[in-house]
Design a protein around this motif. Sequence first.
Motif, PDB file in Angstrom:
ATOM      1  N   ILE A 198     -33.581 -12.520 -36.236  1.00  0.00           N
ATOM      2  CA  ILE A 198     -32.953 -11.400 -35.510  1.00  0.00           C
ATOM      3  C   ILE A 198     -32.106 -11.908 -34.350  1.00  0.00           C
ATOM      4  CG2 ILE A 198     -33.456  -9.365 -34.090  1.00  0.00           C
ATOM      5  CD1 ILE A 198     -35.939  -8.917 -35.837  1.00  0.00           C
ATOM      6  N   GLU A 199     -32.708 -12.793 -33.539  1.00  0.00           N
ATOM      7  CA  GLU A 199     -32.008 -13.243 -32.333  1.00  0.00           C
ATOM      8  C   GLU A 199     -30.814 -14.124 -32.663  1.00  0.00           C
ATOM      9  OE1 GLU A 199     -35.181 -14.989 -30.135  1.00  0.00           O
ATOM     10  OE2 GLU A 199     -36.064 -13.049 -29.572  1.00  0.00           O
ATOM     11  N   PRO A 252     -25.836  -4.562 -36.032  1.00  0.00           N
ATOM     12  CA  PRO A 252     -24.764  -5.458 -35.575  1.00  0.00           C
ATOM     13  C   PRO A 252     -25.127  -6.181 -34.270  1.00  0.00           C
ATOM     14  CG  PRO A 252     -23.934  -3.248 -36.096  1.00  0.00           C
ATOM     15  CD  PRO A 252     -25.427  -3.159 -36.055  1.00  0.00           C
ATOM     16  N   GLU A 253     -24.376  -7.204 -33.993  1.00  0.00           N
ATOM     17  CA  GLU A 253     -24.556  -8.010 -32.783  1.00  0.00           C
ATOM     18  C   GLU A 253     -24.418  -7.129 -31.547  1.00  0.00           C
ATOM     19  OE1 GLU A 253     -22.543 -11.957 -30.653  1.00  0.00           O
ATOM     20  OE2 GLU A 253     -21.820 -11.208 -32.596  1.00  0.00           O
ATOM     21  N   THR A 297     -30.814   0.190 -33.489  1.00  0.00           N
ATOM     22  CA  THR A 297     -29.564   0.876 -33.126  1.00  0.00           C
ATOM     23  C   THR A 297     -28.446   0.341 -34.011  1.00  0.00           C
ATOM     24  OG1 THR A 297     -29.220  -0.760 -31.382  1.00  0.00           O
ATOM     25  CG2 THR A 297     -30.272   1.307 -30.751  1.00  0.00           C
ATOM     26  N   GLY A 298     -28.742   0.265 -35.306  1.00  0.00           N
ATOM     27  CA  GLY A 298     -27.800  -0.296 -36.263  1.00  0.00           C
ATOM     28  C   GLY A 298     -26.847   0.732 -36.841  1.00  0.00           C
ATOM     29  N   PRO A 339     -21.312  -1.353 -44.669  1.00  0.00           N
ATOM     30  CA  PRO A 339     -19.881  -1.243 -44.378  1.00  0.00           C
ATOM     31  C   PRO A 339     -19.301  -2.469 -43.694  1.00  0.00           C
ATOM     32  CG  PRO A 339     -21.158   0.121 -42.871  1.00  0.00           C
ATOM     33  CD  PRO A 339     -22.107  -0.381 -43.896  1.00  0.00           C
ATOM     34  N   HIS A 340     -20.196  -3.285 -43.131  1.00  0.00           N
ATOM     35  CA  HIS A 340     -19.701  -4.486 -42.434  1.00  0.00           C
ATOM     36  C   HIS A 340     -19.387  -5.600 -43.426  1.00  0.00           C
ATOM     37  CE1 HIS A 340     -20.520  -2.929 -38.393  1.00  0.00           C
ATOM     38  NE2 HIS A 340     -21.613  -2.387 -38.933  1.00  0.00           N
TER      39      HIS A 340
END
Length: 726
Positions: free
Chosen positions: A434-435, A475-476, A503-504, A525-526
Amino acid sequence: MKRNHKHFYLLLIISTLVIVSFVTLFYVKRLNQTILDNTVRSISEIAEHDKSTIQTYIDICWQDLLEIHKRLISYNCKTLQDVEGKMNLECASSGFTHIYLLAQDGTIYTDKHITYTPSNKSMDRSLNLLPYFTGGREKVVARFDDKIENEYKLKDTLFYGVRLHNYEVDHIKMYALIGISDISSIEDNMVIDSFIKDGKSRGHSALIDMDGNYIVNINKEIYLNKRNNLYEHLAAASESELTNQEVAQKIANLETFGFYHTHEENNDEELFYFMPFDNDINLYFTMSVNKKVFTEQSRTFVTLSISMLTLSMLTVVTMLLMVMRFQVKSIRTTEKARSQKEFLSNMSHEIRTPLNGLIGMNHLIMAHIDNEDHKTQIKEWLKKSHSTANYLLSLVNDVLDMSKLQAGKVDIIKEPLLVEGLVDEITAMQADNIESRGVKFIVEKDIPVPCVEGDVTRTKQILMNIVGNAAKFTPEGNHIRLSVSQKKTDDSHVTTIYQCEDTGIGMSQEYLDKIFDTFSQERNPHTNITTGTGLGMAISKLLANAMDGDIAVESELNVGSTFTVTIPSRIVAEIPDYLKESPADESTLPKKAENGRPIKILVVEDVELNAEILLEILEMEGFQTVHVQNGKEALELFEESSPGEFDIILMDMQMPVMDGCAASKEIRNLDRPDAKSILIYACTANTFQEDRDKALESGMNDFLTKPIDVDILLKKIGKSIQRTKK
């Protein structure tokens, strides 16, 4: 045009009414005939049942007489007084009220020491039984009105007789052995009344002889010394389908038949049914049924027919609804087939991609294995191969898990687990992933009940899938929050709530409705691609349900998603000691036994490649190894070894000659000090609960699933060795 339509519909309605009326009339007519046929069939079945019961009873009576005759012969009586005394004893122990011996001259010798002759009257009547045996009849049954000696009462009885051959007593040739039985014995074996309504019988059974005389009449009444005759009853009818002569002829021909006749007194029409007995029984079974039984049933069925027409209309409407439902179902089936097609396409891509990568990297490694300049790159290729192989294994596991869950073959293991330790493991495994994506990972814990009963592997599988998806689609710069809390349901149960909030990118409402369906995926979509099997959430849902829990999801596009997993559990009051121990890691893994020699492991594996890999890994870790190919070789090698020579056995379960469970049982049963203490681990590709139970029941200490995770293997070995040293 509208008028033409009206005429058409009017003509259609009239035609329909005419057709319905014709069909209804035809149906009612056929219905009446069917009811009549069914009633006659019911009468026939009742008559056949009663007739068979009575016939069996008569056959038994004849057989009893033959048995009595055999015993009389065995008594070897010399005088008539002796044989009468024996008959008295036989009568007392039989179902007969009297037993007679009939001599060839017609003289009757009784069990009461009374003698009857055809020529002399005894007790106001003469007894002549010889005519019953006319025509060479070997067996006889007939109505017989007898006197009870010394009481001058008459009693209706049945007469059973069997012919005797070559039997003499005191130079008197005996012609037949006769048993007298109360007529109630026949009544008890037949249903006299039938088709009862409001306590009143509308059907009767009767028994008649070949001359029409009632043995048991239609009113269950017996008139002593007065013959109640069928033909007298029929002659009183105002109307009958058959004459008395025709009925008598059919009886003489031993026919089964029926006919209607009408009573003159009450004008009731009845159906009479006649059925003859078989063999030597010259009797007829009869039944009479009031025709009102048929008409009432017809009226009932006509009412039912009208109801059926209404029901038919409702059925048509229901069928239309079912057709519509079928169409909807077909559409869903088509969509599912399309989803499966997409799944197969995705699976083909997902499996072929890592396979191609593995093949390509193996080719590069083999090409540059001897080149010192590529040593660093070869290590990187091997690291990528290992990661790719693990990903490929996860794909296969998803497909196998889904198949087993849908077939109901996945068992949930309930054992003590530490909730905080479980969450810490998820955190440790997912934190770097994740990080490294630039996403903040927050973990919150509120665990008042530290130890509960549950399936740690399946719970971990659910959470890994949910947190892994959150990492994939967040997302980042955003964050993922994993929180765990608990809610007590009673003193011994608690519900643990795992919540993963991100919060994606969120999910569309359309996809949200089918997120737990098999093969469902939504494009990222990314990246504009789909990855995985599309089975992860379906598997997680089924696993949660199998543990009596559930998964809920809330999501909004471009806002984020929240998955809530609730799992009820039984509270474990005392934490087991083995959960309190910190697991051994590779740096503290003991490599030597207490006497300083290397730990010796017996590897029992029939597949050479698996054995080669496992042996190499163990020897690299400093263990001494020995390899055999089946359970029989392992048993023989262990028997030949000195006590304590081997410390651990890694036992494959499925092998030729002797499987692992059989070998483990044999080893545990050996009479040597280390047979009970040596550590035996099951190594198998089977993961069902019954396989785990089978391994433990055979005496194995633990269970390792293929492909064997080397880290887990080494930790289990280390923990077991440390525990045995304690």
